[in-house]
Design a protein around this motif. Structure first.
Motif, mmCIF file in Angstrom:
data_model
loop_
_atom_site.group_PDB
_atom_site.id
_atom_site.type_symbol
_atom_site.label_atom_id
_atom_site.label_comp_id
_atom_site.label_asym_id
_atom_site.label_seq_id
_atom_site.Cartn_x
_atom_site.Cartn_y
_atom_site.Cartn_z
ATOM 1 N N GLY A 119 0.828 -1.201 0.000
ATOM 2 C CA GLY A 119 0.000 0.000 0.000
ATOM 3 C C GLY A 119 0.863 1.252 0.000
ATOM 4 O O GLY A 119 0.607 2.213 -0.738
ATOM 5 N N CYS A 120 1.924 1.226 0.812
ATOM 6 C CA CYS A 120 2.797 2.403 0.913
ATOM 7 C C CYS A 120 3.547 2.652 -0.394
ATOM 8 O O CYS A 120 3.750 3.801 -0.800
ATOM 9 N N ILE A 121 3.967 1.556 -1.073
ATOM 10 C CA ILE A 121 4.651 1.720 -2.360
ATOM 11 C C ILE A 121 3.721 2.397 -3.354
ATOM 12 O O ILE A 121 4.109 3.335 -4.067
ATOM 13 N N ALA A 122 2.456 1.923 -3.368
ATOM 14 C CA ALA A 122 1.497 2.508 -4.303
ATOM 15 C C ALA A 122 1.321 3.992 -4.024
ATOM 16 O O ALA A 122 1.299 4.814 -4.946
ATOM 17 N N GLY A 176 -2.380 -4.547 7.560
ATOM 18 C CA GLY A 176 -1.072 -3.881 7.631
ATOM 19 C C GLY A 176 -1.175 -2.437 7.189
ATOM 20 O O GLY A 176 -0.668 -1.515 7.853
ATOM 21 N N LEU A 177 -1.880 -2.224 6.075
ATOM 22 C CA LEU A 177 -2.026 -0.859 5.556
ATOM 23 C C LEU A 177 -2.833 -0.014 6.539
ATOM 24 O O LEU A 177 -2.503 1.136 6.820
ATOM 25 N N TYR A 178 -3.882 -0.646 7.085
ATOM 26 C CA TYR A 178 -4.718 0.065 8.048
ATOM 27 C C TYR A 178 -3.858 0.560 9.212
ATOM 28 O O TYR A 178 -3.953 1.701 9.633
ATOM 29 N N TYR A 179 -3.009 -0.333 9.706
ATOM 30 C CA TYR A 179 -2.226 0.011 10.899
ATOM 31 C C TYR A 179 -1.291 1.179 10.611
ATOM 32 O O TYR A 179 -1.179 2.106 11.416
ATOM 33 N N ILE A 180 -0.632 1.159 9.461
ATOM 34 C CA ILE A 180 0.316 2.229 9.142
ATOM 35 C C ILE A 180 -0.415 3.546 8.844
ATOM 36 O O ILE A 180 -0.102 4.587 9.409
#
Lengths: 319, 576
Positions: free
Chosen positions: A49-52, A210-214
């Protein structure tokens, strides 16, 4: 704001991390696969998600689309991890525990490599999307500000999963595969397809955690480091919620409350404890999981037991 | 018969490797009839039916449904042609309700509603007179209810041709009667029912016609009304085949193992052993005949200390007269010590005085048979673990039917498998690999086991070689009782004879051999006495020399136990 309400709101929003991982793992376990790769898959989901988001940084894509694309990227990352896991355990019939642990080690390692590359120096490249994720409470200074888009998504996914599992034909077939694949095979259900489908989609859902947490809960570039330990809690939550996604919505809140009890309870009760005791409190979710396991094993109610063929590879009888 | 033809098999063959499970079988099934498929174990009944049900695909020949050629590759294809099979082992999801199990796998494109399914299931059940609650969970059900669910599963899919694989095997007589009533009602409804069975009285009571299979071939299909049980038995077992197995006269026969009135229930509460009594004698091969699953496995496992009994005793008589083998590893001093305790005596009861005799002289005297050895020798093995049994000094060897499951560890090599029996020997910290290694080599040489080396994992050997390794190991333990369950299953002729010779050799050495077999020709030529089991009961004990296959066949399928027959069974035993 009432400190207890604040505690509860915070617990709910943290709990959604567990909920996403747990819903994914329930889908996987319901077809008879114990995926211990959940922590790794959640980490990879966060990284993807972060890469995107990083790639979209600076472009003029509308915020809503940024949100959807990054969530999809995270989902696809999990899906791929799930595909590797399924190929090993469904097609090659590898040991599920070993494969799962390998996926965790692999996923966490890859995530650390990717994230350390750009999280410290270029954190702004993905954290710029924070306000879209924390919509609609981004400006709010209370715990409510963590109640972003993905929190609602997590609850919806859990409810939909619960509905699919208990009320639809697909769910019936899926559960049959996890309980007695031979019986499912005999009536013409494509066991391999269900195992692949459910495991991959389950991994995709878990990855969202994982994306939610970050992006939604922590909103910090360093958050990826803690996903692994939360992933294990998601696996424990599956047992705690007795393989029922609708129960896990409430159970995840309880896990959230227990997990942050170390920092919240002393203020709430007006007592002072040593900071090292926080870690003792973080152990609480596991303790209650063990208690639930003991109770459900003693009661031995068939509906509350794990799927009967959980962890067993399915070999079709010699034809 | 004027009924229309529902299903036809023409020239159907199926091979497993080089073994023909079915050879050129022709079979015709009419609408509205009950056709019984009769045959011994392994005659290809189930394989034949599996080809109609889509589990197997025939190697040659064709199947016609309603006059049109049908290609049936999977159970789904079979359902499309209106064929459904109820297997012997139920395939049900335990935590689902009856209705959920019934609807499983059906995708008719309509909205899934369990209430509608419940309703439809009740409707079908009422039509044929089943009693079932569609909302009941499978784990709460009795075996008979589970079977009902399986039958409903087939009916729900609209099957017109039903295949039932030994439906009465798991039912009580009352439940069987109920089932048969339902089947008759289905017949009246125009359905064709194929029922696989080996119970003659059932064949006679329910079927319209009987198709008899023997060794994969279709012998004949006859009208039930025109046939009798002896005629069917004869067709089933066929002509006697001369095997010329060497059967020496038993010598020094003594009661070794007395099984007194043992009973055992399985997990479902069904009696798998029902007041079984018999005696196994040293120097004799006791054959156990019976349809598969009549309690043979449970019986042997009970004796070996692997299963708990409901009631009864397993009395072991430790050899009164010492056997030569048991004294070879005793030193002179030990023998004298035993003698000083007054443990040896002549047949008339006077103690033996060994003073002044040489070792060889004593051994000669002891082994001559003139001297008896007193020991505390009667013991009950019931509720003892295999280890406790061994510690009692009972040398029990067991060749289980499940070679790689219970007998050997597939992933371990020959040497390690030998050690499974001797792992407790020796006192040092490290295991002694020398002796097991020698033993493995000896077995490979003596029994012509074809293996690359003694360090090859056992699972890589062929079935016959695995069996030789297992039998070799069990015999090497110098047993006093040797139990072998289907030791020649899957073996070629030569290997089979090797095994027969080994068993006979053990018998001549004074071992009490218990041989569970399925081939009646072998049983009547190899065994000195033959015990026939049927549904967990002893229906007869016959003399191996005079018993005929037909006789055994009748006792194997005898389920109407009236007292008279039971008595005649025991009488025969006492005569032998």
């Amino acid at each position: 704001m009432n400190p207890f309400l604040d505690y509860l709101l915070n617990a709910i929003s943290l709990g959604m991390t567990f909920l996403l991982g747990c819903t994914g793992e329930i889908l996987t376990e319901k077809v008879g696969h114990l995926n211990l790769g959940i922590p790794g898959i959640m980490s990879v989901g966060g990284a993807c998600g972060c890469i995107a988001l990083k790639l979209m940084y600076g472009s003029n894509i509308p915020p809503a689309l940024i949100l959807i694309i990054s969530i999809l990227a995270s989902f696809v990352g999990g899906l791929l991890m799930g595909a590797i896991y399924s190929f090993l355990t469904v097609s090659l019939k590898a040991n599920q525990n070993v494969t799962g642990l390998a996926m965790t080690t692999f996923g966490v390692g890859v995530t650390k490599f990717i994230m350390s590359e750009f999280s410290v120096k270029n954190a702004h490249q993905f954290l710029y999307a924070l306000e879209y994720f924390r919509f609609p409470f981004a400006k709010n200074e209370t715990a409510l500000k963590y109640w972003g888009v993905m929190l609602y998504l997590a609850v919806i996914i859990a409810l939909v999963t619960s509905f699919v599992l208990s009320r639809t034909r697909v769910g019936l077939h899926l559960r049959a595969v996890g309980e007695n694949p031979a019986a499912a095979d005999a009536v013409g259900i494509n066991v391999t397809l269900y195992k692949y489908g459910s495991t991959c989609i389950g991994s995709g859902i878990a990855a969202l955690g994982g994306l939610y947490y970050i992006m939604n809960y922590m909103g910090s570039a360093e958050a990826y480091k803690r996903i692994e330990s939360l992933g294990w809690l998601a696996v424990a939550l599956v047992i705690f919620s007795l393989w029922k996604p609708h129960l896990s919505i409430i159970a995840s809140t309880l896990f959230g409350m227990l997990y942050i009890a170390g920092t919240r309870l002393p203020t709430l009760l007006g007592i002072k404890i040593d900071t090292s005791a926080i870690y003792l409190f973080q152990m609480l979710p596991y303790v209650v999981t063990i208690i639930v396991l003991i109770i459900s094993s003693i009661r031995n109610k068939k509906e509350n037991q794990p799927p009967a063929s959980l962890g067993l590879p399915y070999f079709r009888e010699e034809r | 018969m004027n009924k229309p033809i529902a299903l036809e098999m023409k020239n159907v063959s199926k091979y497993f490797g080089s073994l023909a499970a079915n050879k050129n079988v022709d079979l015709t099934v009419y609408r509205g009839e009950i056709l019984a498929i009769l045959g011994e174990n392994g005659c290809g009944k189930t394989t034949l039916m599996n080809m109609i049900a889509g589990i197997y695909y025939p190697d040659s020949g064709s199947v016609y449904v309603d006059g049109k050629e049908a290609v049936i590759h999977s159970p789904k294809d079979a359902f499309r042609h209106g064929i459904g099979m109820v297997h012997q082992h139920f395939k049900l999801v335990d935590i689902f309700t009856a209705a959920e199990n019934i609807v499983l796998g059906i995708d008719d494109g309509k909205k899934y509603s369990i209430n509608e399914v419940n309703h439809k299931v009740s409707e079908i059940a009422d039509k044929y007179g089943f009693h079932i609650d569609p909302k009941k969970k499978i784990y709460d059900m009795s075996v008979s209810e589970k079977q009902t669910v399986e039958i409903l599963k087939v009916l729900y899919r609209g099957a017109d041709i039903l295949i039932l694989d030994e439906p009465s095997a798991v039912l009580t007589p009352q439940e069987t009667d109920k089932l048969f009533d339902v089947l008759r009602r289905m017949r009246e409804d125009g359905k064709s029912i194929l029922i696989i069975t080996h119970k003659l009285h059932e064949v006679l009571s329910i079927s319209d016609r009987v198709a008899v299979l023997r060794k994969g071939e279709h012998i004949a299909t006859v009208e039930t009304a025109t046939t009798t049980a002896p005629l069917l038995t004869e067709m089933m077992v066929g002509q006697k085949v001369e095997l010329n197995i060497n059967r020496p006269e038993p010598k020094n026969v003594r009661d070794r193992l007395e099984i007194v009135d043992i009973s055992m229930k399985d997990a479902d509460g069904v009696n798998v052993l029902d007041h079984v009594s018999f005696t196994a004698r040293s120097g004799e091969i006791l054959g156990i005949a019976g349809i598969a699953g009549s309690g043979q496995r449970e019986l042997l496992e009970a004796i070996a200390g692997l299963k708990d009994l409901e009631s009864g005793k397993i009395i072991f008589n430790r050899p009164k007269k010492n056997l030569p083998v048991s004294f070879y590893h005793k030193t002179y001093a030990e023998v004298v010590a035993l003698a000083n305790e007054g443990r040896f005596h002549y047949e008339d009861g006077t103690p033996v005085d060994f003073t002044g005799m040489s070792h060889s002289h004593i051994c000669e005297l002891v082994n001559s048979g003139k001297v008896l050895f007193n020991e505390d020798d009667v013991m009950d093995l019931r509720d003892k673990t295999p280890l406790q049994i061994r510690e009692l000094g009972v040398r029990l060897s067991f060749v289980p039917e499940d070679r790689l499951g219970m007998g050997l560890v597939g992933n371990m090599d020959l040497v390690d498998n030998m050690m499974l029996r001797s792992y407790r020997k020796g006192h040092s910290l490290f295991v002694d690999r020398k002796k097991p290694s020698d033993l493995a080599k000896k077995i490979v040489d003596d029994l012509n086991v074809s293996t690359p080396s003694t360090h090859t994992p056992v699972r890589r050997l062929s079935g016959g070689n695995v069996q030789k390794v297992l039998v070799g190991r069990e015999i090497a333990a110098a047993p006093t009782v040797l139990m072998a369950a289907y030791p020649v299953r899957g073996l070629d002729i030569n290997s089979s004879y090797t095994i027969y010779d080994l068993l006979t050799e053990q018998k001549e050495n004074g071992v009490a051999v218990i041989f569970v077999g399925e081939d009646l020709d072998v049983l009547v030529e190899l065994c000195d006495r033959i015990l026939v089991l049927c549904a967990g009961r002893v229906t007869a004990v016959l003399d191996g020399k005079t018993a005929t296959k037909e006789e055994i066949g009748l006792y194997m399928t005898k389920t109407d136990f009236d007292n008279e027959e039971k008595e005649s069974g025991t009488n025969e035993e006492s005569q032998i």
